[in-house]
Design a protein around this motif. Structure first.
Motif, PDB file in Angstrom:
ATOM      1  N   LEU A  69       0.871  -1.186   0.000  1.00  0.00           N
ATOM      2  CA  LEU A  69       0.000   0.000   0.000  1.00  0.00           C
ATOM      3  C   LEU A  69       0.900   1.226   0.000  1.00  0.00           C
ATOM      4  O   LEU A  69       1.452   1.618   1.036  1.00  0.00           O
ATOM      5  N   ARG A 120      -0.530  -7.982  -4.734  1.00  0.00           N
ATOM      6  CA  ARG A 120      -1.395  -6.828  -4.938  1.00  0.00           C
ATOM      7  C   ARG A 120      -0.643  -5.555  -4.542  1.00  0.00           C
ATOM      8  O   ARG A 120       0.030  -5.514  -3.508  1.00  0.00           O
ATOM      9  N   THR A 121      -0.766  -4.523  -5.376  1.00  0.00           N
ATOM     10  CA  THR A 121      -0.192  -3.220  -5.058  1.00  0.00           C
ATOM     11  C   THR A 121      -1.263  -2.156  -5.265  1.00  0.00           C
ATOM     12  O   THR A 121      -1.929  -2.133  -6.293  1.00  0.00           O
ATOM     13  N   ASP A 122      -1.429  -1.313  -4.270  1.00  0.00           N
ATOM     14  CA  ASP A 122      -2.385  -0.208  -4.368  1.00  0.00           C
ATOM     15  C   ASP A 122      -1.693   1.085  -3.970  1.00  0.00           C
ATOM     16  O   ASP A 122      -0.667   1.071  -3.286  1.00  0.00           O
ATOM     17  N   THR A 123      -2.294   2.192  -4.376  1.00  0.00           N
ATOM     18  CA  THR A 123      -1.796   3.493  -3.954  1.00  0.00           C
ATOM     19  C   THR A 123      -2.919   4.247  -3.245  1.00  0.00           C
ATOM     20  O   THR A 123      -4.100   3.967  -3.425  1.00  0.00           O
ATOM     21  N   LYS A 124      -2.506   5.178  -2.419  1.00  0.00           N
ATOM     22  CA  LYS A 124      -3.446   6.063  -1.743  1.00  0.00           C
ATOM     23  C   LYS A 124      -2.808   7.428  -1.610  1.00  0.00           C
ATOM     24  O   LYS A 124      -1.578   7.544  -1.660  1.00  0.00           O
ATOM     25  N   ALA A 155      -7.147   5.310   3.112  1.00  0.00           N
ATOM     26  CA  ALA A 155      -7.334   4.432   1.953  1.00  0.00           C
ATOM     27  C   ALA A 155      -8.823   4.180   1.749  1.00  0.00           C
ATOM     28  O   ALA A 155      -9.602   4.119   2.706  1.00  0.00           O
ATOM     29  N   VAL A 190     -10.133  -0.448  -1.438  1.00  0.00           N
ATOM     30  CA  VAL A 190      -8.743  -0.894  -1.347  1.00  0.00           C
ATOM     31  C   VAL A 190      -8.553  -1.770  -0.108  1.00  0.00           C
ATOM     32  O   VAL A 190      -7.951  -2.851  -0.167  1.00  0.00           O
TER      33      VAL A 190
END
Lengths: 93, 338
Positions: A34, A62-66, A72, A76
């Motif tokens: 994250l 899994r890769t997410d951005t915030k 978040a 997400v």
């Protein structure tokens, strides 16, 4: 002469939360990243994840951005909860 | 309740210092009698707000305790309660406000009848020292953040340098000197008394003692709005509060500008080439229109004209100010409980 006064902190609204137990091993564990989009957060988190994966056999799935200034999105967090067992996050300026 | 060895100011200051409470300045002991007086018969257990990041429950008792500590008079309690309620509105993003490395502090602006009833200062030296209501209510709001919300430097407030307005940051609108009426009414809060909370930087002063032209005065405001140093330089949601002194406001109004005209003029003229922003910032929170701008296109520092807020504050003289926000926060105006 002594006096008694009120304390200024009031009470806390939320119930005490428990930390999730640490996994016994990272072998085969699914990792999420994250990224809070601060400068170099992606480099730091990816490097840490790569090192962990190389040492333990864990996998980044899994890769997410915030935005660093905002929480978040529920979508997400829900996705992370479903798909990974360990999340790497956090980086300041 | 805790017990102090004696009634001296030194005893409470030492106790608070040892517990990591307070702001370092002398305090009024929140005895049961003083807190009851501050409550004025209201239900002490009524929860006004829950404040991040600590998720502290700001009930009326806890607010009153902090008001006593700060030196507030009981007749300011309604303003403080409204300010706490405003702070907890989601658009304020209090978790971010408290946790960021930016020095942001909530500016409390008081509007309407309560200004004169209680004695807030919106005139000469409004942002400065010497007025008890401004000083203590602003300080009490900071205490609520420190003690209840947990915005303690380090653990709950990561501000790199802090800023002086983290001690106290409260002014009144100078509505009697405003050519455009009440700010609160202009944003749809048509109540006898109201508060606005704007989470921003310290005031950025601008000076014009010679112009009879609205454009020359506003041009100086626009130059402050386009500095690269402001945290919201590249955040399209960022607000700018423009605090005009009465003399500047009169000159501008006499030129035919209403409040909306001032905001529109600044939106149209406070601009830089998009390429200059791109050259200075890799991280930008822009609208689609800003992202699509060519490098030579002039763009404003904020995404919409409504993010430019205009009000009158201060006394005689020709100094006004711009107060940029932290960026990821939106101001709130709320009526006082009647």
């Amino acid at each position: 002469m002594s006096i008694r006064i009120h304390t200024p902190e009031g009470t806390i609204d939320r119930p005490a939360t428990q930390r999730a137990p640490a996994p016994a091993t990272l072998e085969g564990v699914r990792i999420g990243i994250l990224d809070n989009t601060k400068p170099n957060a992606d480099v730091l988190l990816r490097s840490a994840a790569d090192a962990l994966c190389a040492a333990t056999g864990a996998q980044v799935v899994r890769t997410d951005t915030k935005n660093a200034a905002l929480a978040a999105k529920d979508q997400v967090l829900d996705g992370m909860t479903r798909e990974v067992q360990v999340v790497l996050t956090g980086s300041a300026d | 309740m805790i017990e102090l060895p004696d009634e001296s100011p030194e005893a409470i200051l030492a106790e608070f210092e040892s517990r990591g409470w307070g702001d370092g300045l002398p305090l009024i002991a929140p005895t049961a009698e003083r807190v009851d007086l501050m409550l004025g018969g209201a239900d002490p257990d009524e929860v006004v707000a829950v404040l991040a990041p600590r998720d502290g429950r700001a009930d009326r008792r806890a607010i009153a305790v902090n008001a006593v500590l700060a030196g507030c008079r009981p007749d300011t309690m309604a303003v403080l309660v409204a300010a706490v309620r405003a702070l907890a509105q989601p658009q304020i993003n209090l978790r971010g406000v408290n946790a960021t490395t930016h020095p942001v502090a909530p500016l409390l602006i008081v509007h309407g009848a309560v200004v004169d009833q209680v004695g807030f200062n919106g005139g000469l030296g409004a942002f400065g020292p010497g007025n008890r209501a401004n000083a203590t209510v602003g300080r009490a709001l900071r205490f609520v953040l420190l003690h209840i919300a947990g915005a303690v430097p380090g653990a709950g407030d990561a501000s790199t340098q802090g800023q002086p307005s983290k001690y106290t940051y409260c002014v009144a609108e100078n509505e009697p000197a405003s050519p455009w009426g009440s700010y609160a009414a202009s944003v749809g809060v048509d109540a006898p008394s109201a508060v606005t909370v704007h989470c921003g930087e310290n005031p950025h002063n601008f000076h014009d003692m010679e112009s009879a032209s609205a454009e020359r005065i506003l041009g100086k405001a626009s130059s402050l709005m386009t500095t690269f140093g402001a945290n919201n330089a590249c955040i399209a949601t960022g607000e700018f509060f423009v605090g005009l002194c009465p003399e500047h406001a009169r000159t501008i109004a006499d030129a035919g500008f209403d409040r909306g005209d001032v905001a529109q003029w600044l939106f149209d003229h406070a601009r830089r080439p998009a390429g200059e922003y791109r050259a200075h910032f890799d991280l930008r929170v822009w609208t689609d229109e800003m992202n699509a701008a060519a490098d030579d296109d002039l763009i404003p520092p904020t995404g919409q004209v409504d993010n430019i807020k205009v009000l009158v504050v201060g006394g005689a003289g020709k100094h006004s100010c711009v107060i940029p926000s932290w960026g990821m926060t939106t101001s709130v105006t709320m009526a006082l409980d009647t």
